[in-house]
Design an enzyme around this catalytic site. Structure first.
Site, PDB file in Angstrom:
ATOM      1  N   ASP A   1       0.840  -1.200   0.000  1.00  0.00           N
ATOM      2  CA  ASP A   1       0.000   0.000   0.000  1.00  0.00           C
ATOM      3  C   ASP A   1       0.872   1.245   0.000  1.00  0.00           C
ATOM      4  O   ASP A   1       0.574   2.243  -0.649  1.00  0.00           O
ATOM      5  CB  ASP A   1      -0.890   0.021   1.249  1.00  0.00           C
ATOM      6  CG  ASP A   1      -1.968  -1.046   1.166  1.00  0.00           C
ATOM      7  OD1 ASP A   1      -2.039  -1.721   0.134  1.00  0.00           O
ATOM      8  OD2 ASP A   1      -2.710  -1.193   2.152  1.00  0.00           O
TER       9      ASP A   1
ATOM     10  N   TYR B   1       2.128   1.894  -3.385  1.00  0.00           N
ATOM     11  CA  TYR B   1       1.024   2.340  -4.231  1.00  0.00           C
ATOM     12  C   TYR B   1       0.735   3.819  -3.945  1.00  0.00           C
ATOM     13  O   TYR B   1       0.595   4.629  -4.858  1.00  0.00           O
ATOM     14  CB  TYR B   1      -0.213   1.484  -3.950  1.00  0.00           C
ATOM     15  CG  TYR B   1      -1.444   1.935  -4.697  1.00  0.00           C
ATOM     16  CD1 TYR B   1      -1.643   1.563  -6.014  1.00  0.00           C
ATOM     17  CD2 TYR B   1      -2.397   2.753  -4.085  1.00  0.00           C
ATOM     18  CE1 TYR B   1      -2.765   1.988  -6.714  1.00  0.00           C
ATOM     19  CE2 TYR B   1      -3.515   3.191  -4.774  1.00  0.00           C
ATOM     20  CZ  TYR B   1      -3.695   2.797  -6.082  1.00  0.00           C
ATOM     21  OH  TYR B   1      -4.797   3.236  -6.772  1.00  0.00           O
TER      22      TYR B   1
ATOM     23  N   SER C   1     -13.371   7.842  -2.836  1.00  0.00           N
ATOM     24  CA  SER C   1     -12.343   7.386  -1.903  1.00  0.00           C
ATOM     25  C   SER C   1     -11.793   8.576  -1.123  1.00  0.00           C
ATOM     26  O   SER C   1     -12.288   9.694  -1.261  1.00  0.00           O
ATOM     27  CB  SER C   1     -11.249   6.639  -2.637  1.00  0.00           C
ATOM     28  OG  SER C   1     -10.614   7.521  -3.495  1.00  0.00           O
TER      29      SER C   1
ATOM     30  N   GLU D   1     -11.642   7.732  13.452  1.00  0.00           N
ATOM     31  CA  GLU D   1     -12.004   6.313  13.568  1.00  0.00           C
ATOM     32  C   GLU D   1     -11.011   5.478  12.771  1.00  0.00           C
ATOM     33  O   GLU D   1     -10.379   5.996  11.844  1.00  0.00           O
ATOM     34  CB  GLU D   1     -13.417   6.104  13.031  1.00  0.00           C
ATOM     35  CG  GLU D   1     -13.508   6.338  11.527  1.00  0.00           C
ATOM     36  CD  GLU D   1     -14.925   6.538  11.019  1.00  0.00           C
ATOM     37  OE1 GLU D   1     -15.516   7.586  11.335  1.00  0.00           O
ATOM     38  OE2 GLU D   1     -15.411   5.665  10.294  1.00  0.00           O
TER      39      GLU D   1
ATOM     40  N   LYS E   1      -9.289   3.177  10.033  1.00  0.00           N
ATOM     41  CA  LYS E   1      -9.535   2.880   8.619  1.00  0.00           C
ATOM     42  C   LYS E   1      -9.397   1.371   8.484  1.00  0.00           C
ATOM     43  O   LYS E   1      -8.307   0.817   8.635  1.00  0.00           O
ATOM     44  CB  LYS E   1      -8.529   3.602   7.727  1.00  0.00           C
ATOM     45  CG  LYS E   1      -8.824   3.417   6.252  1.00  0.00           C
ATOM     46  CD  LYS E   1      -7.948   4.329   5.419  1.00  0.00           C
ATOM     47  CE  LYS E   1      -8.332   4.305   3.945  1.00  0.00           C
ATOM     48  NZ  LYS E   1      -8.146   3.027   3.310  1.00  0.00           N
TER      49      LYS E   1
ATOM     50  N   ASP F   1      -9.086  -2.221   6.927  1.00  0.00           N
ATOM     51  CA  ASP F   1      -8.489  -2.706   5.679  1.00  0.00           C
ATOM     52  C   ASP F   1      -9.301  -3.886   5.141  1.00  0.00           C
ATOM     53  O   ASP F   1      -8.950  -5.043   5.313  1.00  0.00           O
ATOM     54  CB  ASP F   1      -7.034  -3.126   5.943  1.00  0.00           C
ATOM     55  CG  ASP F   1      -6.259  -3.239   4.650  1.00  0.00           C
ATOM     56  OD1 ASP F   1      -6.795  -2.831   3.600  1.00  0.00           O
ATOM     57  OD2 ASP F   1      -5.117  -3.726   4.691  1.00  0.00           O
TER      58      ASP F   1
ATOM     59  N   ARG G   1     -17.881  -1.555  -4.390  1.00  0.00           N
ATOM     60  CA  ARG G   1     -17.577  -0.223  -4.898  1.00  0.00           C
ATOM     61  C   ARG G   1     -17.340  -0.223  -6.406  1.00  0.00           C
ATOM     62  O   ARG G   1     -17.719   0.704  -7.093  1.00  0.00           O
ATOM     63  CB  ARG G   1     -16.343   0.337  -4.182  1.00  0.00           C
ATOM     64  CG  ARG G   1     -16.025   1.726  -4.665  1.00  0.00           C
ATOM     65  CD  ARG G   1     -15.043   2.427  -3.774  1.00  0.00           C
ATOM     66  NE  ARG G   1     -13.697   1.933  -3.949  1.00  0.00           N
ATOM     67  CZ  ARG G   1     -12.616   2.613  -3.600  1.00  0.00           C
ATOM     68  NH1 ARG G   1     -12.757   3.807  -3.046  1.00  0.00           N
ATOM     69  NH2 ARG G   1     -11.425   2.127  -3.785  1.00  0.00           N
TER      70      ARG G   1
ATOM     71  N   TYR H   1     -20.103   2.695   8.513  1.00  0.00           N
ATOM     72  CA  TYR H   1     -19.501   4.001   8.838  1.00  0.00           C
ATOM     73  C   TYR H   1     -19.910   5.143   7.908  1.00  0.00           C
ATOM     74  O   TYR H   1     -19.507   6.276   8.099  1.00  0.00           O
ATOM     75  CB  TYR H   1     -17.972   3.912   8.888  1.00  0.00           C
ATOM     76  CG  TYR H   1     -17.333   3.352   7.625  1.00  0.00           C
ATOM     77  CD1 TYR H   1     -17.405   4.031   6.414  1.00  0.00           C
ATOM     78  CD2 TYR H   1     -16.650   2.145   7.659  1.00  0.00           C
ATOM     79  CE1 TYR H   1     -16.834   3.518   5.270  1.00  0.00           C
ATOM     80  CE2 TYR H   1     -16.066   1.620   6.516  1.00  0.00           C
ATOM     81  CZ  TYR H   1     -16.164   2.313   5.325  1.00  0.00           C
ATOM     82  OH  TYR H   1     -15.607   1.799   4.201  1.00  0.00           O
TER      83      TYR H   1
ATOM     84  N   LYS I   1      -2.668   7.748   7.110  1.00  0.00           N
ATOM     85  CA  LYS I   1      -2.142   6.378   6.968  1.00  0.00           C
ATOM     86  C   LYS I   1      -1.051   6.085   7.994  1.00  0.00           C
ATOM     87  O   LYS I   1      -0.279   6.979   8.364  1.00  0.00           O
ATOM     88  CB  LYS I   1      -1.557   6.187   5.559  1.00  0.00           C
ATOM     89  CG  LYS I   1      -2.574   6.255   4.429  1.00  0.00           C
ATOM     90  CD  LYS I   1      -3.557   5.137   4.546  1.00  0.00           C
ATOM     91  CE  LYS I   1      -4.097   4.600   3.267  1.00  0.00           C
ATOM     92  NZ  LYS I   1      -3.323   4.124   2.225  1.00  0.00           N
TER      93      LYS I   1
ATOM     94  N   CYS J   1      27.493 -22.057 -10.056  1.00  0.00           N
ATOM     95  CA  CYS J   1      26.230 -22.486  -9.460  1.00  0.00           C
ATOM     96  C   CYS J   1      26.497 -23.288  -8.186  1.00  0.00           C
ATOM     97  O   CYS J   1      27.269 -24.248  -8.223  1.00  0.00           O
ATOM     98  CB  CYS J   1      25.471 -23.317 -10.481  1.00  0.00           C
ATOM     99  SG  CYS J   1      24.028 -24.118  -9.776  1.00  0.00           S
TER     100      CYS J   1
ATOM    101  N   CYS K   1      25.528 -27.142  -8.917  1.00  0.00           N
ATOM    102  CA  CYS K   1      26.200 -28.062  -9.844  1.00  0.00           C
ATOM    103  C   CYS K   1      27.610 -27.622 -10.219  1.00  0.00           C
ATOM    104  O   CYS K   1      28.321 -28.348 -10.913  1.00  0.00           O
ATOM    105  CB  CYS K   1      25.369 -28.247 -11.107  1.00  0.00           C
ATOM    106  SG  CYS K   1      25.322 -26.792 -12.159  1.00  0.00           S
TER     107      CYS K   1
ATOM    108  N   CYS L   1      22.642 -20.077 -13.865  1.00  0.00           N
ATOM    109  CA  CYS L   1      23.462 -21.278 -13.970  1.00  0.00           C
ATOM    110  C   CYS L   1      23.396 -21.768 -15.419  1.00  0.00           C
ATOM    111  O   CYS L   1      22.326 -21.822 -16.005  1.00  0.00           O
ATOM    112  CB  CYS L   1      22.900 -22.327 -13.023  1.00  0.00           C
ATOM    113  SG  CYS L   1      23.421 -23.988 -13.406  1.00  0.00           S
TER     114      CYS L   1
ATOM    115  N   CYS M   1      22.264 -29.667 -13.978  1.00  0.00           N
ATOM    116  CA  CYS M   1      22.189 -29.012 -12.664  1.00  0.00           C
ATOM    117  C   CYS M   1      21.049 -29.640 -11.860  1.00  0.00           C
ATOM    118  O   CYS M   1      19.877 -29.558 -12.256  1.00  0.00           O
ATOM    119  CB  CYS M   1      21.932 -27.517 -12.836  1.00  0.00           C
ATOM    120  SG  CYS M   1      21.643 -26.697 -11.260  1.00  0.00           S
TER     121      CYS M   1
END
Ligand code: IVH
Length: 718
Positions: A48, A51, A97, A132, A134, A136, A155, A243, A331, A436, A439, A460, A466
């Site tokens: 989040d 984002y 939002s 209040e 939030k 999730d 929504r 809410y 947040k 590697c 191997c 590798c 391998c």
């Protein structure tokens, strides 16, 4: 995955107009993709916090270049459009939002903005604001008429959501009938969520039944609410906090606080931590108090929401684009903690990629014990991000370092910083292996011929010699979405490989024959008996006929996941056609290569990976051995010669109620038609559902036949 490289561009203040334009477009596409993953697939791939950072950067650029704001960009969209499968409901009052605040100053600014907007003189009295948690979860709108629940809608994109009434009725916190004095129309809004203990029990149950588990309670709640069968939703322990509201024929109260009290009286659960405050200090006090009690709460919250209490003031404040001016979400910062990097382990994957994993001194971050963190690749350890930009201010990671771990939302923990003061004198930079660890073959970083850039991943070169690659490939081959052989899991792959019994996929299918002639029979091995050995052979034999798309997916070709395997199976229609085309596609100037690249959804990276795979002699040899044992089944095909839509180009538009977009596409192809995303002179038929817009109009202008979804089913006789 998210090392912030996506947001770490130039400082917005020095962007040129052209750069800003390009970046706004890139951000719009990126945010839209994350919205789609979050809202439609319940499978976000970034935290989040990351984002929010993308959105913040988008907003900053928009603020500096208001003329460049994209009409259909992130500021205009609230979420992703609804997924198909459910009926659609247009919200009479849009579900918007909230704007975000990340610091105490942001909250101060919010209150200041509200006061200025209202020209609110302190002498006029206090400006009350509620605070209040939030929650999730996912928001839901419930419409009651004369006190009876008539529908429930998600929504969706804020304007149109999905009709999930039957599912909502199974949630015990959602009353069917409201108690007491109820206006004729009440549209009540709130959050559907899952409590931690219910989430853990659900995952344990899913795992025991061999199903996949949910990554976090939010995804579990979303996945459970959006089940097509309401019996499944009923078996999931969902809860609901009320809410907010949408359309109301009469308002029973004049403040936010009293409205929520009224919701309680009607029979809803309301959040007990909600408070009414009169100063910014009080608001911040509630915020920090809730933040402290967060770990003890039995549900996920990701911040605190502040709302101007008086509804007449809310009305005056109104909205700016997608959010109300009278509310803001403060947040919580991502959770962080310091611990010690004990070791760096190198894992070798199916395609030979060497992936470093941080082995940490176990530490609790936000209620979860963390002992591993992904390190992506060797550049990442050195402090270099995806675009060559420094990460962690360029500090390199050394074993023994004290590191700062961040767990944001549900994503894999990241190492975000190093405490250099605690670094011991002798700590040496980490030397990434060039051979590697499984191997001993050379491990190299390939140079991309087209871009000239060196790949961040070291691979590798051992191929099939391998053991790590071979066993990872076998594990993939037998996995649930590939051959799905019951009783043949990771443990059996490792054991059979170690004993030389199954070295390649074809060996799985000759196991029984070899066992008959063998002196050391499977049933005599430790952990096995006559019945379990018999069951295993039966499970193997049951998979000798296999769907073509599963077969293609099982091969473990780079970039060919389930989705691409389905596209390929559908496009070529048979193994023979596919195999022949893949070998012919070796010639980049030839028709087969062009055809492969033309498949809707197959990009050049996938096409190149396919060509490369089939060009390898040893891959073809393994395939031929496998094909002597198993037969890929052609995708279900109806004799398209008699199909009324054979050879036609069809466009599906509007919302479909009886099938998803993908199903519609697959169905059209089964009946010999081609599908296209846009209407042109070449279109033969348009199947339009409710809400069809510009495509329908264009079809009418071009005089193209338009039919309904029901007509379509009738036409093809399905
Ligand atoms: S008020 C006009 N209150 O947050 C906005 N939203 O980013 C009305 N959410 O879609 C929303 N807890 O899903 C509000 N106590 C709360 C909330 C809350 C969670 C979610 C909700 C909304 C999103 C906004």
């Amino acid at each position: 995955m998210s090392d912030n490289s996506t947001t770490s561009g130039k400082d917005v203040g020095i962007l040129s107009e052209a750069e800003a334009k390009a970046e706004l477009q890139r951000l719009a596409a990126e945010i839209a993709e994350h919205d789609r993953r979050y809202h439609q697939e319940d499978a976000p791939i970034i935290s989040d916090a990351d984002y929010d950072a993308l959105r913040r950067r988008n907003k900053e650029i928009e603020a500096r270049f208001p003329d460049l704001v994209l009409a259909d960009g992130p500021s205009a969209n609230v979420g992703a459009a609804p997924a198909s499968g459910f009926g659609k409901i247009t919200h009479r009052v849009p579900m918007l939002s909230l704007d975000n605040a990340f610091s105490d100053e942001d909250v101060q600014d919010f209150v200041g903005r509200v006061r200025r907007f209202l020209k609110f003189d302190p002498l006029q009295g206090v400006l009350a604001v509620t605070a209040e948690p939030k929650i999730d979860g996912l928001s839901l709108s419930l419409r009651y008429e004369n006190g009876q629940l008539v529908y429930a809608a998600t929504r969706g994109d804020g304007t149109t959501g999905e009709n999930v009434t039957a599912n909502a009725r199974t949630i015990k916190d959602i009353p069917e009938t409201l108690s007491g004095n109820v206006p004729e129309v009440v549209e009540l809004r709130g959050e559907v969520y899952m409590a931690h203990k219910d989430f853990q029990a659900l995952n344990a149950r899913m795992e025991a039944n061999g199903g996949k588990v949910f990554a976090n309670p939010r995804n579990a709640a979303a996945g459970s609410l959006r089940q097509l069968k309401s019996e499944i939703t009923a078996s999931r322990p969902l809860r609901f906090f009320a809410y907010a509201w949408g359309e109301m024929s009469a308002m029973p109260a004049g403040t936010q606080f009293d409205m929520v009290e009224q919701m309680r009286a009607w029979g809803f659960q309301i959040n007990p931590l909600m408070k009414r405050c009169e100063t910014v200090e009080e608001l911040l006090g509630v915020y920090h108090g809730i933040e402290e009690s967060r770990a003890q709460l039995d549900y996920d919250i990701d911040g605190v929401v502040y709302k101007v209490d008086r509804l007449d003031l809310q009305e005056r404040l109104g909205f700016v684009s997608r959010s109300p001016r009278w509310a803001i979400a403060h947040k919580f910062p991502a959770e962080q903690a310091f611990t010690v990097l004990n070791d760096i382990e190198i894992q070798v994957g199916r395609t030979g990629a060497l992936t470093p994993v941080a082995k940490l001194e176990p530490i609790t971050v936000g209620g979860v014990v963390v002992s591993n963190a992904t390190l992506h690749n060797e550049d990442y350890i050195k402090g270099i991000g995806q675009d060559g930009e420094p990460i962690r201010e360029g500090k390199d990671l050394r074993i023994g370092d004290t590191v700062k771990i961040q767990r944001a939302g549900d994503v894999i923990p990241q190492i975000v910083d190093i405490d250099l003061d605690k670094r011991s004198e002798g700590a040496q930079p980490f030397e990434f292996p060039t051979v590697c660890p499984a191997c001993g073959s050379h491990a190299v970083r390939e140079e991309n011929e087209k871009t000239g850039r060196v790949d961040a991943v070291r691979r590798c070169t051992g191929g099939l010699i391998c053991p790590a690659q071979a066993t990872e490939k076998l594990k993939h081959f037998v996995s649930r979405n590939a051959f799905d052989i019951e009783g043949f899991g990771d443990k059996q792959v490792d054991a059979f490989y170690q004993d030389g019994m199954v070295m390649a996929p074809a060996d799985i299918f000759t196991l029984e024959e070899r066992d008959k002639r063998s002196l050391t029979k499977l049933r005599n091995r430790e952990g096995w008996g006559a019945v379990s050995a018999r069951n295993l052979f039966e499970a193997i034999n049951a998979r000798r006929d296999i769907d073509l798309h599963r077969f293609i997916f099982a091969l473990g070709i780079r970039h060919v996941g389930e989705g691409n395997a389905k596209l390929l199976a559908r496009a070529y229609g048979s193994w023979a056609a596919f195999y022949q085309a893949m070998q012919a596609a070796h010639d980049p100037a030839g028709e087969a290569f062009a055809e492969l690249n033309d498949i809707d959804g197959i990009g050049h990276i996938v096409a190149d990976a396919l060509v490369e795979f089939f060009a390898e002699q040893h891959n073809r040899a393994q395939l031929d051995a496998l094909l002597a044992e198993v037969s890929p089944k052609d995708p279900e095909k109806i004799d398209a010669s008699g199909s009324p839509v054979a050879g036609k180009t069809v466009v599906f538009t509007g919302s479909l109620e009886r099938m998803t977009r993908d199903e519609a596409k697959a169905m059209a192809e089964r009946f010999g038609a081609k599908t296209s995303g846009s209407v042109s002179k070449k279109t033969d038929l348009v199947v339009a559902g409710p809400g069809a817009g510009s495509k329908l109009k264009k079809a009418q202008e071009l005089d193209i036949e338009v039919i309904s979804e029901d007509d379509w089913f009738e036409l093809v006789g399905a």
